[in-house]
Design an enzyme around this catalytic site. Structure first.
Site, PDB file in Angstrom:
ATOM      1  N   GLU A 252       6.553   6.359   1.478  1.00  0.00           N
ATOM      2  CA  GLU A 252       5.947   7.689   1.469  1.00  0.00           C
ATOM      3  C   GLU A 252       6.259   8.445   2.763  1.00  0.00           C
ATOM      4  OE1 GLU A 252       1.395   9.578   1.310  1.00  0.00           O
ATOM      5  OE2 GLU A 252       1.732   7.461   1.828  1.00  0.00           O
ATOM      6  N   LYS A 311       2.907  14.584  -5.748  1.00  0.00           N
ATOM      7  CA  LYS A 311       1.705  13.767  -5.901  1.00  0.00           C
ATOM      8  C   LYS A 311       0.590  14.527  -6.619  1.00  0.00           C
ATOM      9  CE  LYS A 311      -1.456  10.967  -3.070  1.00  0.00           C
ATOM     10  NZ  LYS A 311      -1.873  10.688  -1.674  1.00  0.00           N
ATOM     11  N   CYS A 359       1.108   6.836  -2.370  1.00  0.00           N
ATOM     12  CA  CYS A 359      -0.079   6.463  -1.576  1.00  0.00           C
ATOM     13  C   CYS A 359      -1.115   5.791  -2.469  1.00  0.00           C
ATOM     14  CB  CYS A 359      -0.637   7.705  -0.872  1.00  0.00           C
ATOM     15  SG  CYS A 359      -1.952   7.381   0.321  1.00  0.00           S
TER      16      CYS A 359
END
Length: 494
Positions: A252, A311, A359
């Protein structure tokens, strides 16, 4: 005073099951002291005793959050402990139930509370009781039917059974029910471990490489460290390319620049993919129309950007501030990014269909389910847990990825900046991890390659039907309470 001691003991045992020492066994007895502490307590006392246990448990479990925000940690602990308090109140209500009803009511309400915690106020599904068993492979195979909730249910049922047996309440009946539940779970688990992988092994295989850069958090966005960060990832990627992987994965936000602004840094990334003749998936912060996104970019072997995933589920107080307009003071409790949530479940197509969880998105099972239903044949998690220093956080986070693999019966590749990076098979086996010579798997850099097999179009029960087990627990708890009320009325009329 004995109630306080028992609450502390329960909190310690339960928190140890989420430590980095693989002490999962303590989860199977950790609730017993708390249940003993709740004996002969009023409703108010039950809440306070269980709430105190929750404060201790969460303080020991998310201690690492202090490295990010002390005030945020305190607020979170006090909030999460309220679920323990509510559990204490529900245990108080269960005292009026029959012994067998208690045995099923207590784990049912615990699972319902875990589910509420996972979704209420954006959700915090961290340290779900089932996650403590991520290394206990035979037990956790039921997750492809019930999700992690079934494992949590079984753990609390065994705890409740042990408590009731200690109190000599229907001892033989409770022991028999507990053993049957455990036996059926283990039987299913051993069956899945022995037979479920055969179809995948016969299917199409890919070789995938994950990169663990181990970039200190204070250097990730330091302008003076841009070359250091890029050279580190380039070196590891060149090493991985020698294995001729079909896909190389960076963690990430691994590129030290903003896509859409810092063209020079991204030109180097694109050139690297072309020079090494690899498909390269990188984590990046991107900018589109004045909005910033936490993204995954796929660069093909020709050095061309082919797809972007932004995301979907952001970290509260990390990437955005929930209820900012209502409670402006919340901006002061944590270092906040200014990230916008994506709106598309992107399926990457090269070298095969896959979905990316960025994440802590791997904590939310509905995201994984949606990716698989949309055509993903395997899953990838890219993350950065460097914020939390060395400790239990990386292991607690990694546990969620194990369950996402089992629930959807797919391989999962994981690239984490400081670890844990590696590969998980559809039964939750950890196939390989990035480690140093001393087998240390966090805060070391390296790369590792692994052959994985693609999911066929055979969906698991959990992937198809989701959290029906939660509905079962809710119906069961309500039915038990209703029958108790009916029996009480019949008794009073007699």
């Amino acid at each position: 005073m004995s109630g306080v001691i028992l609450s502390i003991l329960s909190a310690i045992l339960l928190s140890l099951s989420f430590s980095s020492f693989n002490l999962w066994i303590f989860a199977w007895c950790g609730f017993v002291p708390l249940l003993m502490a709740l004996e002969n307590k009023s409703l108010r006392q039950s809440f306070l005793v269980a709430y105190f246990c929750g404060v201790i448990f969460w303080s020991l479990t998310v201690y690492w959050l202090i490295h990010v925000t002390l005030m945020g940690q305190i607020i979170l602990i006090l909030f999460l402990a309220s679920y323990f308090g509510i559990f204490g109140c529900l245990v108080y209500l269960s005292k009026k139930l029959s012994t067998v009803s208690q045995l099923f009511f207590i784990p049912s309400v615990w699972v319902i509370l875990e589910h509420l915690r996972s979704y209420l106020f954006t959700g915090f599904p961290w340290a779900l009781m089932g996650f403590s068993q991520y290394r206990n492979l035979p037990i956790i195979q039921i997750a492809d039917i019930t999700g992690v909730w079934g494992v949590s249910f079984l753990i609390v049922l065994i705890n409740a059974g042990a408590y009731l047996i200690l109190r000599k309440k229907s001892k033989n009946k409770i022991l028999l029910i507990s053993l049957i539940a455990l036996f059926l779970t283990l039987a299913y688990g051993f069956f899945k471990l022995n037979y479920s992988a055969k179809g995948l092994v016969a299917s199409k295989a890919l070789k995938v490489s994950v990169i663990q850069g181990n970039i200190p958090q204070h250097l990730k966005w330091n302008l003076g460290a841009v070359n250091f960060v890029l050279n580190n990832y380039k070196t590891l990627t060149v090493q991985a390319a020698q294995d001729k992987p079909d896909l190389v994965i960076w963690p990430e936000a691994s590129v030290p620049g903003i896509f859409g602004q810092d063209d020079h840094e991204y030109a180097q990334v694109f050139s690297l993919a072309k020079e090494q003749n690899i498909n390269l998936l990188v984590g990046a912060v991107s900018q589109f129309n004045q909005n910033y996104f936490n993204s995954a970019l796929l660069v093909n072997k020709a050095g061309q950007l082919t797809a972007i995933y932004n995301k979907l589920h952001l970290v509260p107080f990390g990437e955005f501030i929930p209820f900012k307009k209502t409670f402006p003071f919340l901006e002061t409790i944590a270092p906040i990014g200014d990230i916008t949530a994506g709106d598309n479940y992107t399926i990457f197509k090269q070298p095969a269909e896959f979905g990316v969880l960025i994440c802590f998105e791997d904590l939310f099972p509905e995201l994984s389910r949606r990716f698989i239903k949309n055509g993903a044949k395997f899953l990838i998690n890219i993350t950065n847990d460097a914020w939390y220093k060395e400790g239990s956080a990386p292991y607690q986070h990694f546990a969620a990825s194990v369950f996402r693999a089992i629930e959807n019966h797919v391989y999962l590749a994981r690239a984490a900046n400081t670890g844990i990076s590696g590969f998980i098979d559809p039964c939750g086996r950890i196939l390989a991890k990035v480690c140093d010579l001393h087998q240390k798997d966090i805060f070391v850099n390296g790369q590792i390659s692994q052959k994985i097999y693609l999911q066929s179009n055979q969906f698991t029960f959990y992937n198809l039907y989701g959290d029906v087990f939660i509905s079962f627990c809710l119906i069961l708890a309500c039915f038990i309470l209703l029958m108790s009320i009916i029996r009480k009325k019949e008794y009073n009329h007699a």
